[in-house]
Design a protein around this motif. Structure first.
Motif, short mmCIF file in Angstrom:
data_model
loop_
_atom_site.label_atom_id
_atom_site.label_comp_id
_atom_site.label_asym_id
_atom_site.label_seq_id
_atom_site.Cartn_x
_atom_site.Cartn_y
_atom_site.Cartn_z
N GLY A 148 44.28 37.14 2.09
CA GLY A 148 44.80 35.86 1.60
C GLY A 148 43.95 34.70 2.09
N VAL A 149 43.81 33.70 1.25
CA VAL A 149 42.96 32.55 1.56
C VAL A 149 43.82 31.37 2.02
CG1 VAL A 149 41.08 33.23 0.04
CG2 VAL A 149 42.97 31.89 -0.88
N GLY A 150 43.31 30.62 3.00
CA GLY A 150 43.96 29.39 3.43
C GLY A 150 45.29 29.58 4.13
N ILE A 151 45.54 30.75 4.68
CA ILE A 151 46.83 31.00 5.33
C ILE A 151 46.95 30.20 6.63
CG2 ILE A 151 48.21 32.77 6.50
CD1 ILE A 151 47.44 34.69 4.27
N ASP A 152 45.81 29.84 7.25
CA ASP A 152 45.88 29.03 8.47
C ASP A 152 46.59 27.70 8.23
OD1 ASP A 152 43.53 28.51 6.86
OD2 ASP A 152 42.83 27.18 8.45
N GLY A 153 46.52 27.19 7.00
CA GLY A 153 47.20 25.93 6.67
C GLY A 153 48.68 26.09 6.39
N ILE A 169 43.34 41.73 6.78
CA ILE A 169 42.34 40.69 7.00
C ILE A 169 40.94 41.30 6.97
CG2 ILE A 169 41.52 38.93 8.60
CD1 ILE A 169 44.39 38.85 9.76
N ALA A 170 40.11 40.82 6.04
CA ALA A 170 38.73 41.30 5.95
C ALA A 170 37.88 40.59 7.01
CB ALA A 170 38.17 41.02 4.55
N VAL A 176 37.13 33.38 4.27
CA VAL A 176 38.03 33.18 5.42
C VAL A 176 37.21 33.38 6.69
CG1 VAL A 176 40.18 33.89 6.53
CG2 VAL A 176 39.96 34.07 4.05
N SER A 177 36.87 32.29 7.35
CA SER A 177 35.96 32.36 8.50
C SER A 177 36.60 33.06 9.69
CB SER A 177 35.55 30.94 8.91
OG SER A 177 36.67 30.24 9.46
N ALA A 178 35.76 33.43 10.65
CA ALA A 178 36.26 34.06 11.87
C ALA A 178 37.20 33.11 12.61
CB ALA A 178 35.08 34.45 12.77
N GLU A 179 36.92 31.83 12.56
CA GLU A 179 37.79 30.83 13.21
C GLU A 179 39.17 30.83 12.56
OE1 GLU A 179 37.93 26.02 14.16
OE2 GLU A 179 36.41 26.82 12.80
N VAL A 180 39.20 30.87 11.24
CA VAL A 180 40.48 30.90 10.52
C VAL A 180 41.23 32.19 10.83
CG1 VAL A 180 41.52 31.10 8.23
CG2 VAL A 180 39.80 29.33 8.68
N GLN A 181 40.50 33.29 10.87
CA GLN A 181 41.15 34.57 11.20
C GLN A 181 41.78 34.52 12.59
OE1 GLN A 181 38.68 38.05 10.33
NE2 GLN A 181 37.58 36.87 8.79
N GLN A 182 41.09 33.89 13.53
CA GLN A 182 41.64 33.78 14.88
C GLN A 182 42.90 32.91 14.88
OE1 GLN A 182 40.50 35.56 17.63
NE2 GLN A 182 42.51 34.87 18.36
N LYS A 183 42.89 31.84 14.09
CA LYS A 183 44.08 30.99 13.98
C LYS A 183 45.26 31.78 13.42
CE LYS A 183 41.77 26.51 13.39
NZ LYS A 183 41.50 25.38 12.45
N GLY A 201 33.82 44.10 9.42
CA GLY A 201 32.65 44.26 8.57
C GLY A 201 32.91 44.27 7.08
N LEU A 202 34.18 44.22 6.68
CA LEU A 202 34.49 44.25 5.25
C LEU A 202 34.67 42.84 4.71
CD1 LEU A 202 36.89 47.30 4.88
CD2 LEU A 202 34.39 47.19 4.81
N ASP A 203 34.27 42.66 3.45
CA ASP A 203 34.29 41.35 2.82
C ASP A 203 35.50 41.22 1.91
OD1 ASP A 203 33.53 38.80 2.05
OD2 ASP A 203 31.59 39.39 1.21
N HIS A 204 35.69 40.01 1.45
CA HIS A 204 36.76 39.67 0.52
C HIS A 204 36.72 40.59 -0.70
CE1 HIS A 204 39.64 36.54 -0.74
NE2 HIS A 204 39.23 36.81 -1.97
N GLY A 205 37.87 41.07 -1.11
CA GLY A 205 37.94 41.91 -2.30
C GLY A 205 37.68 43.38 -2.07
N PHE A 206 37.68 43.81 -0.81
CA PHE A 206 37.28 45.20 -0.54
C PHE A 206 38.25 46.23 -1.12
CE2 PHE A 206 39.96 44.35 3.22
CZ PHE A 206 40.72 45.51 3.30
N ALA A 207 39.48 45.82 -1.43
CA ALA A 207 40.46 46.78 -1.94
C ALA A 207 40.68 46.65 -3.45
CB ALA A 207 41.79 46.62 -1.20
N THR A 208 39.77 45.99 -4.14
CA THR A 208 39.88 45.93 -5.58
C THR A 208 39.79 47.34 -6.18
OG1 THR A 208 39.00 44.85 -7.57
CG2 THR A 208 37.42 45.61 -5.94
#
Length: 235
Positions: A148-153, A169-170, A176-183, A201-208
């Protein structure tokens, strides 16, 4: 054999209808699962996911959440122009209206199965964000979000989450930056209803379901966790 087709759903206000791709299992449904689209609409990949849930014994529904912009948008993220169009739709999409449409879909699912039927929601990308928002705002029974994108907000809303919620979380997500993931970990980890899984190591969309973004091993691991999660909380 499952049955799958687009079917209309009334808005909560009852002033309009939007389509959902609905797949029904061969026998009695165990529960309902709502599949929430990416920015690419209810395309072939989302329809395949919907059919897979029906094959697993659930009533599965994938609402066309972009219908207010344009009904039945279907895009291929591997085609550059279609990827660009999908990205352009994100800021045009009314997310609050989308949550109301998810509420309407929950209502429709329960009407098909009975008023006490359990309903799970699973979403990807934009849909991962909406799954999290739905966990905060709707009466669904279990929620899963992929990258999910922008969940930190939205962390301030998480105090409203009282139902089982799982986020994939990819780790190398370029949206979604590492900083956002940490938040996300710092803000959501203390909530006992929320489970976070990281995929290094996995990027956005890896489970498409298909295409260049898919990582088969990562998709299989995340999907197996989702299957077990819904079996525990919906069956």
């Amino acid at each position: 054999m499952i049955m799958a087709e687009f079917s209309p759903i009334a808005t909560l206000e009852g002033d309009a209808r939007f389509d959902a791709y609905v797949a029904e299992p061969a026998g009695q449904a165990k529960a309902a699962i709502i599949i929430i689209q990416e920015i690419f609409g209810v395309n072939e990949g989302i329809r395949r996911k919907t059919e897979s849930w029906a094959e697993a014994g659930y009533l599965a529904l994938a609402p066309d959440l972009f219908w207010r912009i344009e009904p039945h948008i279907e895009l291929d993220p591997d085609v550059p122009d279609e990827m660009s169009k999908g990205l352009s739709l994100f800021p045009r999409f009314d997310q609050d209206a989308g949550i109301r449409d998810l509420e309407a879909t929950i209502k429709a699912a329960r009407a098909r199965l009975g008023g006490d039927a359990k309903v799970g929601l699973v979403g990807y990308c934009l849909g991962g964000r909406l799954a999290f928002m739905a966990a905060c705002r709707t009466d669904g029974d279990a929620f899963v979000g992929y990258y999910g994108v922008g969940i930190d907000g939205l962390i301030g809303e998480s105090k409203a989450i009282g139902k089982p919620t799982m986020l994939h979380i990819a780790g190398a997500d370029h949206f979604v930056s590492a900083e956002v993931q940490q938040k996300m970990h710092d803000g959501l980890g203390p909530n006992r209803h929320i489970t976070l899984h990281d995929y290094e190591g996995l990027d956005h969309g890896f489970a498409t379901e298909m295409g260049n973004r898919r990582d088969p091993a990562g998709a299989q691991l995340a999907d197996s966790r989702t299957v077990a999660f819904f079996a525990e909380h919906l069956d």
